[in-house]
Design a protein around this motif. Structure first.
Motif, short mmCIF file in Angstrom:
data_model
loop_
_atom_site.label_atom_id
_atom_site.label_comp_id
_atom_site.label_asym_id
_atom_site.label_seq_id
_atom_site.Cartn_x
_atom_site.Cartn_y
_atom_site.Cartn_z
N GLN A 107 23.94 28.39 46.77
CA GLN A 107 23.53 29.37 47.80
C GLN A 107 23.11 28.58 48.84
O GLN A 107 22.89 27.43 49.02
CB GLN A 107 22.54 30.00 47.30
CG GLN A 107 22.47 31.01 46.15
CD GLN A 107 21.41 31.96 45.79
OE1 GLN A 107 20.44 31.22 45.21
NE2 GLN A 107 21.55 32.93 45.29
N THR A 108 23.26 29.01 50.11
CA THR A 108 22.93 28.34 51.42
C THR A 108 21.32 28.49 51.52
O THR A 108 20.62 29.20 51.12
CB THR A 108 23.46 29.36 52.47
OG1 THR A 108 22.90 30.57 52.60
CG2 THR A 108 25.01 29.35 52.42
N VAL A 109 21.02 27.36 52.10
CA VAL A 109 19.69 26.89 52.29
C VAL A 109 18.92 27.36 53.47
O VAL A 109 19.50 27.39 54.79
CB VAL A 109 19.29 25.31 52.21
CG1 VAL A 109 18.02 24.95 52.18
CG2 VAL A 109 20.22 24.83 51.01
N LYS A 110 17.69 28.18 53.50
CA LYS A 110 17.05 28.41 54.40
C LYS A 110 15.60 27.85 54.29
O LYS A 110 15.29 27.50 53.30
CB LYS A 110 16.93 29.90 54.57
CG LYS A 110 18.33 30.54 54.85
CD LYS A 110 18.22 31.93 55.20
CE LYS A 110 19.67 32.63 55.50
NZ LYS A 110 19.67 34.20 55.77
N VAL A 111 14.84 27.93 55.49
CA VAL A 111 13.48 27.64 55.24
C VAL A 111 12.57 28.60 55.94
O VAL A 111 12.78 29.31 57.00
CB VAL A 111 13.28 26.13 56.43
CG1 VAL A 111 11.77 25.58 56.24
CG2 VAL A 111 14.16 24.99 55.95
#
Length: 148
Positions: A107-111
């Motif tokens: 999955q793509t990473v977000k903060v």
């Protein structure tokens, strides 16, 4: 000779900001404007001369690399880079961070700037970063990051 048994060469995941692979990685060094915890996503300040933890509207330039060993006996607050110190910021490679919720490999990473944790539904996307393992909230999780 290929490495076939990583635990013989690499420490197990122990803290945010720890490299998860000795494969090639790239890190730039920046001065610290506001205290930066190990494993935190960071952004440049307004003048581009120092870094601070990611804030709403910011652009992630990398992840703070953990280089110091914590003194558990004295319970020091030393898992961060203090103001004015140089900090290595990983732009490419694999590194451990703290998950802000359930995440799945690929999955793509977000903060989330409010919690400074890495999720799939955070406010700020990290272009070129994906989770490389599964984790639940507040667990260490491996990410691969590839920023210019």
């Amino acid at each position: 000779m290929p490495i076939t048994n990583y635990p013989d060469y690499m420490q197990p995941a122990g803290k945010a900001g720890q490299l998860s692979s000795y494969q090639d990685y790239t890190a730039d060094t920046y001065a610290v404007e506001v205290k930066v915890p190990f494993g935190a996503a960071v952004q440049l300040n307004a003048t581009g001369t120092a870094i601070k933890p990611i804030a709403t509207g910011g652009t992630v330039i990398g992840i703070a690399l953990a280089q110091n060993i914590h003194d558990w006996v004295e319970k020091k607050d030393d898992q961060n880079y203090p103001v004015g110190e140089p900090a290595p910021i990983v732009k490419r490679g694999r590194i451990f961070v703290v998950a802000g919720g359930d995440v799945i490999n690929g999955q793509t990473v977000k903060v989330d700037p409010a919690t400074q944790k890495f999720t799939i539904d955070g406010e700020i996307a990290i272009n070129g970063a994906v989770f490389k393992s599964n984790a639940s909230a507040n667990q260490l999780v491996e990410i691969e990051i590839n920023l210019p």
